[in-house]
Motif scaffolding. Structure first.
Motif, PDB file in Angstrom:
ATOM      1  N   LEU A 142       0.935  -1.062  -0.037  1.00 19.77           N
ATOM      2  CA  LEU A 142       0.054   0.056   0.060  1.00 19.77           C
ATOM      3  C   LEU A 142       1.280   1.358  -0.160  1.00 19.77           C
ATOM      4  N   THR A 143       1.686   1.527   0.395  1.00 17.70           N
ATOM      5  CA  THR A 143       2.811   2.483   0.770  1.00 17.70           C
ATOM      6  C   THR A 143       3.843   2.120  -0.402  1.00 17.70           C
ATOM      7  N   GLU A 144       4.201   1.103  -1.663  1.00 26.08           N
ATOM      8  CA  GLU A 144       4.817   1.048  -2.678  1.00 26.08           C
ATOM      9  C   GLU A 144       4.445   2.602  -3.516  1.00 26.08           C
ATOM     10  N   GLU A 145       6.089   3.071  -4.200  1.00 26.93           N
ATOM     11  CA  GLU A 145       5.770   4.024  -4.882  1.00 26.93           C
ATOM     12  C   GLU A 145       5.866   3.884  -6.235  1.00 26.93           C
ATOM     13  N   PRO A 146       4.678   5.092  -6.869  1.00 27.61           N
ATOM     14  CA  PRO A 146       4.837   4.464  -8.315  1.00 27.61           C
ATOM     15  C   PRO A 146       5.641   4.890  -9.419  1.00 27.61           C
ATOM     16  N   ARG A 147       5.725   4.003 -10.150  1.00 33.27           N
ATOM     17  CA  ARG A 147       7.300   4.067 -11.407  1.00 33.27           C
ATOM     18  C   ARG A 147       6.838   3.403 -12.601  1.00 33.27           C
ATOM     19  N   PHE A 148       7.077   4.170 -13.761  1.00 35.74           N
ATOM     20  CA  PHE A 148       7.094   3.710 -14.977  1.00 35.74           C
ATOM     21  C   PHE A 148       7.380   2.248 -15.428  1.00 35.74           C
ATOM     22  N   ALA A 149       6.415   1.693 -16.053  1.00 40.29           N
ATOM     23  CA  ALA A 149       6.874  -0.058 -16.630  1.00 40.29           C
ATOM     24  C   ALA A 149       8.127   0.119 -17.836  1.00 40.29           C
ATOM     25  N   GLU A 150       7.342   1.579 -18.624  1.00 39.33           N
ATOM     26  CA  GLU A 150       8.242   1.369 -20.237  1.00 39.33           C
ATOM     27  C   GLU A 150       7.969   2.883 -20.181  1.00 39.33           C
ATOM     28  N   PRO A 151       8.951   2.800 -21.300  1.00 42.04           N
ATOM     29  CA  PRO A 151       9.444   3.875 -21.711  1.00 42.04           C
ATOM     30  C   PRO A 151       7.998   4.900 -23.125  1.00 42.04           C
ATOM     31  N   ILE A 152       7.934   6.171 -23.147  1.00 41.03           N
ATOM     32  CA  ILE A 152       7.207   7.028 -23.888  1.00 41.03           C
ATOM     33  C   ILE A 152       7.695   6.554 -25.360  1.00 41.03           C
ATOM     34  N   PRO A 153       7.668   5.410 -26.490  1.00 39.20           N
ATOM     35  CA  PRO A 153       8.153   5.917 -27.582  1.00 39.20           C
ATOM     36  C   PRO A 153       8.014   7.002 -28.754  1.00 39.20           C
ATOM     37  N   ASN A 154       8.776   7.570 -29.056  1.00 38.43           N
ATOM     38  CA  ASN A 154       9.026   8.272 -30.384  1.00 38.43           C
ATOM     39  C   ASN A 154       7.742   7.981 -31.242  1.00 38.43           C
ATOM     40  N   CYS A 164       1.482   6.734 -21.636  1.00 36.63           N
ATOM     41  CA  CYS A 164       2.325   6.709 -20.088  1.00 36.63           C
ATOM     42  C   CYS A 164       2.310   5.582 -19.969  1.00 36.63           C
ATOM     43  N   VAL A 165       2.853   4.498 -18.868  1.00 30.78           N
ATOM     44  CA  VAL A 165       2.469   3.492 -18.265  1.00 30.78           C
ATOM     45  C   VAL A 165       2.594   3.712 -17.400  1.00 30.78           C
ATOM     46  N   VAL A 166       2.442   3.386 -15.877  1.00 36.60           N
ATOM     47  CA  VAL A 166       2.863   3.919 -14.434  1.00 36.60           C
ATOM     48  C   VAL A 166       1.921   2.360 -13.956  1.00 36.60           C
ATOM     49  N   GLU A 167       2.950   2.346 -12.946  1.00 39.97           N
ATOM     50  CA  GLU A 167       2.310   1.404 -12.108  1.00 39.97           C
ATOM     51  C   GLU A 167       2.509   1.840 -10.888  1.00 39.97           C
ATOM     52  N   HIS A 168       2.099   1.375  -9.604  1.00 43.96           N
ATOM     53  CA  HIS A 168       1.469   1.280  -8.326  1.00 43.96           C
ATOM     54  C   HIS A 168       1.116   3.004  -8.534  1.00 43.96           C
ATOM     55  N   LEU A 169      -0.432   3.438  -9.614  1.00 43.09           N
ATOM     56  CA  LEU A 169       0.591   5.147  -9.255  1.00 43.09           C
ATOM     57  C   LEU A 169      -0.621   5.480  -7.908  1.00 43.09           C
ATOM     58  N   GLY A 170      -1.516   4.312  -7.311  1.00 43.95           N
ATOM     59  CA  GLY A 170      -2.304   5.023  -6.163  1.00 43.95           C
ATOM     60  C   GLY A 170      -3.083   6.082  -6.277  1.00 43.95           C
ATOM     61  N   THR A 171      -2.615   6.894  -5.362  1.00 42.57           N
ATOM     62  CA  THR A 171      -3.924   8.413  -5.376  1.00 42.57           C
ATOM     63  C   THR A 171      -3.433   9.223  -5.790  1.00 42.57           C
ATOM     64  N   TYR A 172      -1.794   8.989  -6.202  1.00 38.44           N
ATOM     65  CA  TYR A 172      -1.229   9.393  -7.095  1.00 38.44           C
ATOM     66  C   TYR A 172      -1.920   9.986  -8.628  1.00 38.44           C
ATOM     67  N   LYS A 173      -1.457  11.684  -9.373  1.00 38.06           N
ATOM     68  CA  LYS A 173      -1.939  11.658 -10.613  1.00 38.06           C
ATOM     69  C   LYS A 173      -0.668  11.697 -12.201  1.00 38.06           C
ATOM     70  N   VAL A 174      -0.829  11.687 -12.772  1.00 34.88           N
ATOM     71  CA  VAL A 174      -0.354  12.083 -13.837  1.00 34.88           C
ATOM     72  C   VAL A 174      -0.685  13.152 -15.024  1.00 34.88           C
ATOM     73  N   ALA A 175      -0.030  13.439 -15.099  1.00 37.60           N
ATOM     74  CA  ALA A 175      -0.329  14.908 -16.056  1.00 37.60           C
ATOM     75  C   ALA A 175       0.576  14.971 -17.241  1.00 37.60           C
ATOM     76  N   TRP A 176       0.046  15.636 -18.694  1.00 34.89           N
ATOM     77  CA  TRP A 176       0.996  16.150 -19.800  1.00 34.89           C
ATOM     78  C   TRP A 176       0.937  16.833 -20.073  1.00 34.89           C
ATOM     79  N   ILE A 177       2.864  17.336 -20.188  1.00 30.78           N
ATOM     80  CA  ILE A 177       3.258  18.915 -20.806  1.00 30.78           C
ATOM     81  C   ILE A 177       3.840  18.933 -21.708  1.00 30.78           C
ATOM     82  N   HIS A 178       3.211  19.858 -22.980  1.00 35.49           N
ATOM     83  CA  HIS A 178       4.601  20.214 -23.910  1.00 35.49           C
ATOM     84  C   HIS A 178       5.829  20.724 -23.370  1.00 35.49           C
TER      85      HIS A 178
END
Length: 419
Positions: A26-38, A51-65
């Motif tokens: 329950l307390t494991e931090e989020p991490r990216f499972a694979e890189p974003i392809p070009n 964008c593939v994220v493991e153990h996101l939990g209650t955290y949020k994902v954002a996209w930025i140019h």
């Protein structure tokens, strides 16, 4: 008491371990499972960045140019006002950023960010490729006119991504003269220089822009080489019999297109029953033909073919003269045969005449000698001496006639033998 405590202690330890594991999960931090392809996409098409994220939990994902320094989405919400951007989540680990009708300004780096402490992120690149496009305002116009033996340059500019490559070809497949020293089928470069251009280099040139992004584009540039007319005459002296038809011709070259016509006796020749005029044109070349029907005495003389354009005028001359109509002579074999027959006939006739002369003339003489003298016309001398003299004279006459006849027979016989 100690026996009872053993099983309880074991259960308590196992429970504590399970709770510890659950807490760690329950307390494991989020991490990216694979890189974003070009991602590469053509202009105007749609693209998606995962964008593939493991153990996101209650955290949020954002996209930025990153290139624009613009926040596009946070979690399931679109922040930018550009309607072409959207986000989706597959209720697992993948967050997709969607870009519809991609534009050139969408090219660049995109960041997927998770708001942990400290923040974690990864970056992918969106490549927007653009098909080539020829820039007419920066290129040579579609039609170019240049005087023969002068220099000219053809320019072709194009944009696109990647930068397009420019190639030149002649539409008719003929080679291109480069620096008057070599000829190539394809020339690369946005500027094509034609040195001391000749009339053979006249025609359409194709500027082709390509950058491996379909479709390739091209521009057609027509090069007109201008020069004054020139004429050459295949046969300057033409002979024909009266009563026949004859055709005379001239070859011309000119650009701009020339006005060509025929002149006879200082008068322009027009199509009539007497004259037939035909002109075959091919590019800057023309073949002029004039047919004169049923030649008469007034049709023989000097004919001129004239060609003129805005740069000059020239002419060619053809003299038409009369030749006799060929006649049909008798065959040599027939002449020989008739001559032989006639000669034979004449020789035979001559020989027959000679035979007749030989045979008939002695018979006449003999007839005269054998003819009995008419007693009524014979003078008889009363004297015996006179009778004897008379008989001697007759004998002499008979002997003389016989000698003459023999000489004539001998001469005629020699004459017959000679023939």
């Amino acid at each position: 008491m100690s026996g009872r405590r053993g099983p309880f202690r074991s259960f308590a330890i196992s429970l504590i371990q399970i709770i510890t594991i659950i807490c760690q999960v329950l307390t494991e931090e989020p991490r990216f499972a694979e890189p974003i392809p070009n991602v590469t996409v053509a202009l105007g098409r749609d693209a998606s960045l995962p964008c593939v994220v493991e153990h996101l939990g209650t955290y949020k994902v954002a996209w930025i140019h990153i290139d624009r320094q613009m926040i596009l989405t946070i979690h399931r919400h679109v922040i930018t006002r550009l309607a072409r951007f959207s986000v989706s989540h597959d209720n697992a680990m993948t967050w997709l950023l969607h870009v519809s009708q991609v534009q050139q300004e969408d090219r660049g780096y995109y960041m997927c960010q998770v708001n942990t402490n400290p923040m974690i992120s990864q970056v992918g690149y969106l490549q927007v490729v653009v098909p080539p496009n020829i820039l007419d305002e920066e290129s040579t116009q579609s039609v170019v006119a240049v005087r023969e033996n002068q220099n000219t340059s053809l320019v072709c500019k194009a944009d696109g991504f990647p930068t397009p490559k420019i190639m030149w070809r002649r539409e008719d497949g003929q080679p291109i003269s480069v620096d008057r020293r070599k000829k190539v089928t394809v020339y690369e470069g946005d500027t094509l220089s034609l040195q001391r251009i000749s009339r053979t280099e006249m025609g359409a040139y194709l500027c082709i822009a390509t950058n491996a992004v379909p479709p390739s584009v091209s521009k057609r540039i027509i090069v007109d080489v201008e020069f004054s007319p020139m004429i050459w005459v295949p046969n300057q002296l033409v002979g024909a019999p009266a009563g026949t038809d004859v055709t005379v011709d001239c070859h011309t070259e000119a650009h701009p297109r020339a006005i060509s016509y025929w002149v006879y006796d200082n008068v322009m020749v027009l199509p009539t029953k007497k004259y037939a005029i035909n002109t075959e044109e091919n590019s800057y070349r023309a073949h002029m033909k004039l047919t004169v029907r049923n030649l008469q005495g007034g049709d023989f003389g000097n004919y001129r073919c004239i060609s003129k354009n805005s740069l000059g005028e020239t002419e060619g001359s053809i003299r038409l003269y009369e030749i006799p109509m060929p006649s049909t002579s008798p065959k040599a074999t027939e002449m020989k045969s008739n001559a032989n027959k006639e000669t034979t006939r004449r020789v035979n006739a001559s020989r027959a005449t000679q035979r007749d002369a030989v045979t008939e003339r002695p018979s006449v003489v003999r007839a005269q000698l054998d003819r009995a003298p008419d007693r009524a016309h014979v003078y008889r001398a009363p004297h015996p001496h006179h009778a004897s003299g008379t008989r001697s004279l007759q004998c002499w006459r008979q002997s003389f006639l016989a000698i003459v006849i023999l000489v004539q027979i001998d001469i005629l016989t020699d004459f017959v033998i000679c023939f």
